[in-house]
Motif scaffolding. Structure first.
Motif, PDB file in Angstrom:
ATOM      1  N   TYR A  36       0.860  -1.176   0.000  1.00  0.00           N
ATOM      2  CA  TYR A  36       0.000   0.000   0.000  1.00  0.00           C
ATOM      3  C   TYR A  36       0.899   1.229   0.000  1.00  0.00           C
ATOM      4  N   ARG A  44      -4.592   6.075   2.402  1.00  0.00           N
ATOM      5  CA  ARG A  44      -3.766   4.934   2.023  1.00  0.00           C
ATOM      6  C   ARG A  44      -4.486   4.155   0.926  1.00  0.00           C
ATOM      7  N   TYR A  93       3.846   0.877   2.414  1.00  0.00           N
ATOM      8  CA  TYR A  93       3.657  -0.070   3.514  1.00  0.00           C
ATOM      9  C   TYR A  93       3.408  -1.467   2.962  1.00  0.00           C
ATOM     10  N   LYS A  95       1.852  -5.281   3.774  1.00  0.00           N
ATOM     11  CA  LYS A  95       0.853  -5.938   4.619  1.00  0.00           C
ATOM     12  C   LYS A  95       0.809  -7.408   4.262  1.00  0.00           C
ATOM     13  N   ASP A 108      -4.206  -9.577   9.743  1.00  0.00           N
ATOM     14  CA  ASP A 108      -3.397  -8.668   8.933  1.00  0.00           C
ATOM     15  C   ASP A 108      -2.296  -8.033   9.777  1.00  0.00           C
ATOM     16  N   TRP A 110       1.020  -5.209   9.504  1.00  0.00           N
ATOM     17  CA  TRP A 110       1.552  -4.105   8.704  1.00  0.00           C
ATOM     18  C   TRP A 110       2.993  -3.805   9.069  1.00  0.00           C
TER      19      TRP A 110
END
Length: 120
Positions: A36, A44, A93, A95, A108, A110
């Motif tokens: 992302y 985002r 980022y 994930k 999830d 990050w």
């Protein structure tokens, strides 16, 4: 599960960068992995994603310029970024959706983000 992203930096328009994101810690399995990005003042957004089977999905703005890949043996996801534009400037980022142990629910996780700046 911890994620460590690397590879960001300053690059001129038209240049290339390769981002990496390695997952570590207690990992039973990793499903989807994704990148992302978030530019200043913007939400985002999904850049690219890859399933455990290797299927990929890209934002329209990066199709044909970015390539996502993964190395399952290393629990690592990559983002090859070519023909970079100033609009690609953002914090990127990673994930992952992973299970910490057999029977656990997928969650999830990050990474902290890596800055990509495209400027002459």
């Amino acid at each position: 599960v911890q994620l460590q992203a690397s590879g960001g930096g300053l690059v001129q328009p038209g240049g290339s960068l390769r981002l990496s994101c390695a997952a570590s810690g207690r990992i039973f399995s990793i499903n989807d992995m994704a990148w992302y990005r978030q530019a200043p003042g913007k939400q985002r957004e999904l850049v690219a994603a890859i399933t455990s089977g290797g299927s990929t999905n890209y934002a329209d703005s990066v199709k044909g310029r970015f390539t996502i890949s993964r190395d399952n043996a290393k629990n690592t996801v990559y983002l090859q970024m070519d023909s970079l534009k100033p609009d690609d400037t953002a914090v990127y980022y990673c994930k992952v959706r992973a299970r910490s142990y057999f029977g656990a629910a997928a969650m999830d996780y990050w990474g902290k983000g890596t800055q990509v700046t495209v400027s002459s």
